[in-house]
Scaffold this motif. Structure first.
Motif, PDB file in Angstrom:
ATOM      1  N   LEU A  45     -12.851  -4.941  -3.787  1.00  0.00           N
ATOM      2  CA  LEU A  45     -11.582  -5.333  -3.169  1.00  0.00           C
ATOM      3  C   LEU A  45     -11.710  -6.731  -2.546  1.00  0.00           C
ATOM      4  CD1 LEU A  45     -10.719  -1.761  -1.874  1.00  0.00           C
ATOM      5  CD2 LEU A  45      -9.913  -2.890  -3.951  1.00  0.00           C
TER       6      LEU A  45
ATOM      7  N   TYR B 156      -9.486   5.549 -13.160  1.00  0.00           N
ATOM      8  CA  TYR B 156     -10.317   4.644 -12.362  1.00  0.00           C
ATOM      9  C   TYR B 156     -10.170   5.092 -10.913  1.00  0.00           C
ATOM     10  CZ  TYR B 156     -10.924   1.931 -16.534  1.00  0.00           C
ATOM     11  OH  TYR B 156     -11.280   1.552 -17.804  1.00  0.00           O
TER      12      TYR B 156
ATOM     13  N   TYR C  71     -11.773   4.004  -8.168  1.00  0.00           N
ATOM     14  CA  TYR C  71     -12.019   2.948  -7.174  1.00  0.00           C
ATOM     15  C   TYR C  71     -13.330   3.122  -6.413  1.00  0.00           C
ATOM     16  CZ  TYR C  71      -7.742   0.688  -8.315  1.00  0.00           C
ATOM     17  OH  TYR C  71      -6.778   0.018  -9.010  1.00  0.00           O
ATOM     18  N   ARG C  72     -13.696   4.353  -6.093  1.00  0.00           N
ATOM     19  CA  ARG C  72     -14.965   4.568  -5.394  1.00  0.00           C
ATOM     20  C   ARG C  72     -15.818   5.511  -6.226  1.00  0.00           C
ATOM     21  NH1 ARG C  72     -14.359   3.124   0.355  1.00  0.00           N
ATOM     22  NH2 ARG C  72     -12.177   2.595   0.640  1.00  0.00           N
TER      23      ARG C  72
ATOM     24  N   HIS D 135     -10.280  10.121  -2.867  1.00  0.00           N
ATOM     25  CA  HIS D 135     -10.052   9.649  -4.233  1.00  0.00           C
ATOM     26  C   HIS D 135     -10.249  10.780  -5.239  1.00  0.00           C
ATOM     27  CE1 HIS D 135     -10.013   5.242  -3.287  1.00  0.00           C
ATOM     28  NE2 HIS D 135     -10.542   5.727  -2.185  1.00  0.00           N
TER      29      HIS D 135
ATOM     30  N   LYS E  69     -14.870   3.066 -10.164  1.00  0.00           N
ATOM     31  CA  LYS E  69     -14.638   1.650  -9.869  1.00  0.00           C
ATOM     32  C   LYS E  69     -13.152   1.345  -9.999  1.00  0.00           C
ATOM     33  CE  LYS E  69     -15.490   0.288 -14.666  1.00  0.00           C
ATOM     34  NZ  LYS E  69     -16.327  -0.471 -15.590  1.00  0.00           N
ATOM     35  N   PRO E  70     -12.721   0.154  -9.555  1.00  0.00           N
ATOM     36  CA  PRO E  70     -11.309  -0.187  -9.688  1.00  0.00           C
ATOM     37  C   PRO E  70     -10.938  -0.459 -11.144  1.00  0.00           C
ATOM     38  CG  PRO E  70     -12.412  -1.610  -8.084  1.00  0.00           C
ATOM     39  CD  PRO E  70     -13.468  -0.871  -8.826  1.00  0.00           C
TER      40      PRO E  70
ATOM     41  N   GLY F 135      -4.356   0.793  -5.625  1.00  0.00           N
ATOM     42  CA  GLY F 135      -5.352   1.845  -5.877  1.00  0.00           C
ATOM     43  C   GLY F 135      -6.481   1.863  -4.866  1.00  0.00           C
ATOM     44  N   GLY F 136      -6.758   0.718  -4.249  1.00  0.00           N
ATOM     45  CA  GLY F 136      -7.901   0.652  -3.344  1.00  0.00           C
ATOM     46  C   GLY F 136      -7.756   1.562  -2.138  1.00  0.00           C
TER      47      GLY F 136
ATOM     48  N   LEU G  33      -5.999   5.579  -7.136  1.00  0.00           N
ATOM     49  CA  LEU G  33      -6.623   5.585  -8.445  1.00  0.00           C
ATOM     50  C   LEU G  33      -5.667   4.983  -9.468  1.00  0.00           C
ATOM     51  CD1 LEU G  33      -6.566   9.283  -9.698  1.00  0.00           C
ATOM     52  CD2 LEU G  33      -5.294   8.452  -7.789  1.00  0.00           C
ATOM     53  N   CYS G  34      -6.209   4.725 -10.651  1.00  0.00           N
ATOM     54  CA  CYS G  34      -5.394   4.226 -11.748  1.00  0.00           C
ATOM     55  C   CYS G  34      -5.649   5.132 -12.948  1.00  0.00           C
ATOM     56  CB  CYS G  34      -5.761   2.778 -12.066  1.00  0.00           C
ATOM     57  SG  CYS G  34      -4.788   2.114 -13.425  1.00  0.00           S
TER      58      CYS G  34
ATOM     59  N   ASP H  88      -1.569   4.263  -4.684  1.00  0.00           N
ATOM     60  CA  ASP H  88      -2.361   4.383  -3.457  1.00  0.00           C
ATOM     61  C   ASP H  88      -1.413   4.712  -2.315  1.00  0.00           C
ATOM     62  OD1 ASP H  88      -1.253   1.957  -2.707  1.00  0.00           O
ATOM     63  OD2 ASP H  88      -3.083   0.803  -3.064  1.00  0.00           O
TER      64      ASP H  88
END
Lengths: 839, 413
Positions: A806, B193, B195-196, B251, B289-290, B297-298, B302-303, B314
């Motif tokens: 980010l 995806y 993000y984490r 997530h 991951k993103p 999404g962060g 998610l995507c 998000d």
């Protein structure tokens, strides 16, 4: 060659302090691996590693080292490590460490070691060993655990019962029942829990009869409610076809725990008759139970319950009513359309909301068709609810009926039909909608049709509006004057050359009514190409109100957030020309309101002179402050000057406070360094930001000359020029970049370097590392403060900024060591700047 | 027969019908997170916290820090004095030891917002004590713990809700996104995806230097199941976390919902660019991951990528490519998921009428497991195969050993 054990142990001793953290991808971890000679992949043990760790456990190593070795052996230990680990089980300091490994090893040897250690242990150590046996479900421990159920240390009795419950088996249950009478306190709870656990294991293993016996005995005993409720759950689950009748009796019965457990089971019991039995119960129980039963039936998602639930939708008890209406949306079918529509007429807000939503959700059977059929004969109030539902259900097939309703009905039904059309219609319905506007039988109908068309135009303007525009052009060619005027007004949000020409033509139409409509459409237009037309109308207007209307339209067109077609200078320019035409104070106020929205020094220059003009001073001050606030960082000097001028003519205390705070903010942020060069991004496959933090990339090396530095745009974020955004510049993640700048200080002096970075940062001043913080964080200006000394003349500051995920940003400034502003510094990061090291 | 006592149901206490009766609650852990739940605050989604709810009465506040528990108790009592018109109201009591809260027969439900390493043990003990449970994320720090929580809640028939409020809150953005995906708006779901990536727990190195324990801190109760350490000044909520243990469950909770995998889990965990990723039996691949270039999404999101497009969501927004796929609202014949518009409201309603919550014990078990499986892959630094039914790694003893962690006596699952 075999390594000398002692040497390897010493290397382990250095590395092992990190290992028990099991942390991944930290520099410390990699350092530890290097020092300890371990492979970089933790998955497999290096030859000899286990033996080394065993030797360490058997040596005079410190407890800290042995603890770390145990943590590692949890991962790689085999049977050969068991004796060394077992030897620590009765060591009060290290027993827990030994259990890290022994508890999770699948080898029987580990279990045997724990069993063997048990008799020699006591107190907390013994509790821990029993915990490990229970965690492993170590069947071989049963014989040694059973005698401990009566242990005088209640902690041991309690944990033994827990472990026995996890292990289960034929010996467990009699032992637990025998221990029960004497057990008290937490141990009693544990014995009961263990009995429940044993019965569950039996049930799982197909021994339902045995399980049922245990559950029944517990349920029928004078035990705490929570245990009896649990036992009742088990009883129902283990009773096969009888379970349902038990559950039904309990719901109707007077036993609290049984009733609570039964209600909870009602939504999950899988018996094929369950829904029917629960449904039958609905009419026979009190409202509070009805509510709970409806909730359970709703979660069972079986539509066969719907008729009985529908019968309660009119209950006098509000909770029952709401629960029923909620459930019907998911469970009900087309036969409930009228019932739900009627419920939606309620004056009770909660009920209305739920009934409306349920009518939209209804999906069993031919719901839409049923609504359409019933629509004709329904009374107007119900029609309204039905049409509302049709719109909410999003089905475009109903549009022809909606057009009929709109055309041939009146009152509320007509109004809602137009609203539904506005929600559902697309290009293919545009011609019909245009006809509704043109052929409206009265003003009220036309106004409704116009509003619907306007909504459709706004909704479709970002998409392919071809069919819509065709229909409009076609409609503008004929039709009554009032209808054409309405079409123009409704379509003012569309941008299209043919519509533009049609509008220009109609501005000269022979019918005053059409001209008025055209003027109204022009004043609402979003078409940037009509800006000259607006100016022309304003200039040539003979009537005051026409000029005012066109100026208002102009201001809206150029400042509309969605009208992003103009550049800021174009906007300022248009408002300047409008200002030239404005005569009355109200016109100037309109333009000031527009200027206030433009974050530009040009807008400020136009607003400031009006501070001296009677009738608009307050608005000019307001606009100037608003603009200055928006450009306070990007054009701090202009903003500062303007604010000081406003301050000099403003007596309003509130406004003065606002201005003073912006002035202070500008002062606080102006000394952030805004000119930088940047190099990067640097990354290495498989290495995360925190590892890259310590990887030496070219800018850190003496050969740094070969690095391609480039200028970092100072306004990566124009609203916050002091904040440099590397994500915008480079993007990506798990990488680093370097930035550098030169600082001129007239004299040598102590200073404080204030850094804010997202994520971590290393800082070098004149080639010397002055700060390192391997952080993962968002940006906070001044999060890191470092005392440094500036040389006389030019200094070089280089930062390494890491990027996790980010955001990736930084900001930096120098202050005096006590945080007070440091005046007189100059910065230079131009391409000609000399960054070569200076002695 | 024992006296009838029916905690917190619509039946009312003692079997008397009293639907309007308040649900009585105890709050265990009142730092930033728990304090927010209790009294409201910047991050919370419940104005004024549970204290301000008409349908709740807070009877107990528990924290290992004296100052925290006393301040919170005083504020709760002050609120009741001010709003209920009862002068000198002293109904809410402060406790240092949560076992005393669980022992109170007049408490229906507990809210657990302690450091993460305590969550599972306290949930299990609360279930055994007959309490309904709201538990903060991560709901468990090992897979063995997660299963034990699920079993205890089911055994005692308690109502359980995980603190993964994204299923209910934030204008239902997450639910709507999952409904669109499960209705096929993006075609067949192929990738998510998240993000984490994975998270795990690790006990720290022991035997370090000691500092004096500050007055007003129950250090032993802070440590709980963690190994004994001398006091070192760190009483953080996540001091034993590694990786994404703190936030990851948010997530993966939505990942599981979107993938329709609430009752199961991945079958493979693989590493790529240092991150853990997953394959599900239905072919969906989840990346820790993103989505490249996607800004949405962060924040807990998610995507989701399908054959016809993608949706990113998000806490602040939902976007789709192409845009049209989310323009039309969900139609009746599309997939409708569990609907709740208030997380606390859903919890309390379920406590009252014994329904399953929107994030119940099974869902929490599987979403925490997804997160923790990624953590194990990162610890072992290799690709793993997972049997979601047997809940074991296939042919990997070392990975299986990481499914549990030895706890300090007397604390156990």
């Amino acid at each position: 060659m075999k390594k000398p054990i002692l040497l390897v142990s010493a290397r382990f001793a250095r590395g092992l302090r990190f290992l028990s953290m099991e942390s991944w991808s930290t520099p410390a971890m990699f350092l530890a691996i290097l020092l300890a000679g371990l492979p970089a992949t933790l998955g497999s043990a290096e030859p000899g590693e286990e033996q080394t760790l065993i030797s360490l456990l058997q040596s005079n190593a410190t407890p800290r080292q042995k603890d770390a070795a145990c943590a590692r052996l949890k991962r790689i230990g085999t049977d050969q490590a068991v004796p060394a680990l077992a030897a620590l089980l009765n060591d009060e300091a290290l027993s827990h460490s030994a259990r890290y490994a022994l508890e999770s090893m699948s080898s029987p040897a580990a279990g045997a070691a724990l069993v063997k250690a048990l008799p020699n242990s006591s107190g907390e150590v013994q509790v821990g060993i029993i915990q490990s046996l229970g965690s492993r479900r170590e069947t071989s421990a049963m014989e040694v655990l059973i005698p401990l159920l009566g242990h005088k240390d209640s902690r041991i009795a309690e944990v033994s019962a827990w472990a026995i419950g996890r292990i289960g088996g034929s010996k467990a249950v009699p032992a637990l029942f025998s221990a029960l009478p004497a057990a008290d306190g937490p141990a009693r709870g544990a014995v009961l829990d263990a009995l429940l656990a044993c019965a569950e294991l039996d049930l799982e293993n197909g021994q339902a009869e045995i399980a049922r016996g245990i559950f029944q005995r517990l349920y029928e005993s004078p035990l705490p409610d929570e245990v009896r409720a649990a036992a009742f759950r088990g009883l129902v689950r283990s009773s096969g076809s009888q379970g349902l009748s038990l559950l039904i009796s309990a719901i109707r019965g007077a036993d609290g725990p049984g009733q609570v457990a039964a209600l909870q089971l009602a939504h999950e019991i899988s018996h094929k008759e369950a829904t029917r039995s629960l449904t039958n119960l609905l009419g026979k129980v009190k409202p509070s139970l009805q509510t709970a039963l409806i909730g359970a039936l709703h979660q069972r998602a079986d539509g066969s319950a719907a008729p009985a639930i529908a019968a309660l939708a009119g209950s006098e008890d509000p909770q029952v009513r709401l629960a029923a209406l909620t459930a019907l949306g998911d469970l009900g079918d087309a036969s409930l359309v009228t019932l739900l529509a009627q419920a939606a007429l309620s004056g009770d807000e909660a009920q209305q909301k739920i009934a409306r939503q349920s009518l939209i959700n209804l999906r069993r059977g031919k719901v839409t068709e049923t609504i359409l059929t019933q629509l004709t004969s329904a009374e107007p109030a119900l029609q309204v609810e039905m049409v509302r539902a049709l719109a909410g259900r999003g089905e475009k097939t109903v549009l022809p009926r909606l057009f009929d309703l709109a055309q041939f009905n009146s009152g509320a039904a007509r109004r809602i039909a137009y609203q539904a059309i506005a929600q559902l219609a697309d290009g293919s319905h545009a011609a019909a909608l245009v006809q509704l506007v043109l052929e409206a039988k009265d003003e009220a109908a036309r106004s409704l049709a116009q509003t619907a068309l306007e909504t459709v135009c706004q909704r479709l303007r970002e998409q392919n509006a071809h069919a819509l525009i065709n229909a409009l052009i076609q409609g503008l060619r004929g039709g009554p004057p009032a209808g054409r005027a309405a079409l123009l007004e409704a379509s003012s949000s569309l941008v299209d050359p043919r519509l533009r020409e049609a509008l220009r033509e109609t501005l000269r139409d022979s019918h005053p009514e059409v001209r008025e409509g055209a003027m109204a459409a022009l004043a609402e237009t979003r078409d940037p190409a009509l800006l000259p037309d607006l100016l022309a109308v304003a200039r040539e207007a003979t009537e005051l109100n026409i000029r005012t209307v066109s100026l208002r339209g102009l201001v809206r067109l150029v400042t509309d957030e969605e009208g992003a077609k103009f550049t800021t200078p174009d906007r300022v320019n248009a408002l300047e020309r409008a200002l030239d035409l404005a005569q009355r104070p109200e016109e100037k106020r309109l333009i000031l309101a527009g200027l206030a929205k433009l974050p530009d020094p040009g807008a400020l220059r136009l607003a400031l002179p009006l501070l001296d003009e009677t009738g608009v001073q307050a608005e000019a001050a307001q606009a100037a402050v608003q603009i200055a606030a928006a450009i306070k960082h990007s054009h701090s000097e202009e903003a500062n000057r303007a604010l000081r001028k406003v301050l000099s003519v403003t007596s309003d205390a509130n406004r003065r406070r606002v201005i003073e705070s912006i002035v202070e903010e500008i002062a606080a942020m102006t000394d952030y360094i805004k000119c930088w060069q940047v190099a990067g991004p640097y990354e290495q496959k498989g290495k995360a930001y925190d590892v890259l933090f310590d990887v030496v990339f070219p800018p850190e090396t003496p050969e740094a000359k070969s690095v391609q530095w480039q200028s970092l745009p100072s306004l990566t974020n124009p609203a916050q020029p002091w904040l440099l955004d590397l994500l915008k510049f480079y993007g990506g993640e798990q990488r680093v970049a370097y930035v550098r700048t030169r600082i001129y200080s007239a004299e040598g002096q102590p200073a404080r370097l204030e850094l804010g970075t997202d994520d971590g940062v290393k800082a070098w001043l004149n080639g010397k590392l002055v700060h390192a913080n391997n952080a993962v964080r968002g940006i906070t200006p001044g999060a890191d403060k470092v005392n440094v000394t500036l040389r006389p003349g030019w200094n070089v500051l280089m930062l390494k900024i890491t990027q996790h995920v980010l955001g990736w940003e930084f900001c930096a400034r120098f202050t005096q060591p006590d945080g007070i502003r440091l005046e007189g510094l100059r910065f230079d990061a131009s391409s000609q700047a000399d960054f070569s090291p200076r002695p | 027969m024992a006296p009838m006592f029916i905690p917190g149901t619509i039946l009312g206490r003692g079997g008397a019908i009293a639907p309007s009766e308040r649900i009585t609650m105890g709050f265990i852990g009142v730092g930033g997170q728990g304090g927010g739940h209790l009294l409201g605050g910047a991050w919370t989604y419940l104005t004024g916290g549970y204290t301000a709810r008409q349908d709740v009465q807070v009877l107990a506040v528990c924290d290992v820090w004296r100052e925290r528990r006393e301040n919170a108790t005083q504020r709760v009592n002050q609120y009741y004095t001010d709003h209920l018109g009862q002068g000198n109201y002293k109904s809410c009591q402060a406790y240092a030891d949560f076992r005393e809260v669980l022992a109170r027969p007049d408490i229906d439900a507990v809210l657990i917002a302690t450091p993460a390493h305590w969550h599972a043990i306290m949930s299990i003990m609360a279930a055994k004590a007959g309490k309904d449970i709201y538990c903060e994320k991560p709901t468990a720090v090992t897979i063995q713990e997660g299963r034990a929580v699920m079993e205890a809640v089911k055994r005692y028939g308690r109502v359980y809700q995980a603190g993964t409020q994204q299923r209910s809150e934030y204008n239902s953005l997450f639910r709507r996104a999952c409904e669109f995906v499960r209705s096929g708006r993006i075609g067949q779901l192929k990738e998510i995806y998240a993000y984490r990536d994975g998270g795990a727990i690790a006990w720290p190195t022991r035997f370090g230097p000691a500092r004096p324990i500050p007055a007003g801190l129950e250090w032993d109760l802070y440590l709980g199941p963690a190994p004994w350490l001398p006091y070192d000044g760190n009483t953080g909520a996540h001091r034993f976390d590694i990786g994404e243990l703190n936030w990851g469950q948010h997530h993966y909770d939505i990942v599981q919902w979107a993938a329709g995998a609430d009752e199961t889990g991945p079958v493979e965990i693989f590493l790529e660019d240092g991150r853990s990723n997953y394959k599900y039996a239905n072919g969906v691949v989840v990346y820790g991951k993103p989505y490249p270039g996607e800004r949405v999404g962060g924040d807990g999101g998610l995507c989701m990528v399908g054959t016809l497009g993608r949706i990113a969501v998000d806490r602040g927004s939902m976007v789709a490519h192409p845009e049209e796929i989310i323009r039309e609202p969900l139609r009746p014949n599309e997939v409708h998921l569990y609907r709740a518009e208030s997380h606390s409201g859903n919890f309390l309603e379920c406590v009252r009428i014994r329904k399953r919550t929107i994030c119940d014990e099974s869902i929490a078990y599987r979403s925490s497991s997804a997160l923790l499986l990624g953590g194990i892959a990162k610890l072992t630094q290799r690709n793993l195969r997972w049997d979601p039914q047997a809940e074991q790694f296939i042919n990997d003893e070392e990975a299986n050993r990481l499914l549990s962690i030895a706890q300090r006596p007397p604390w156990h699952i």
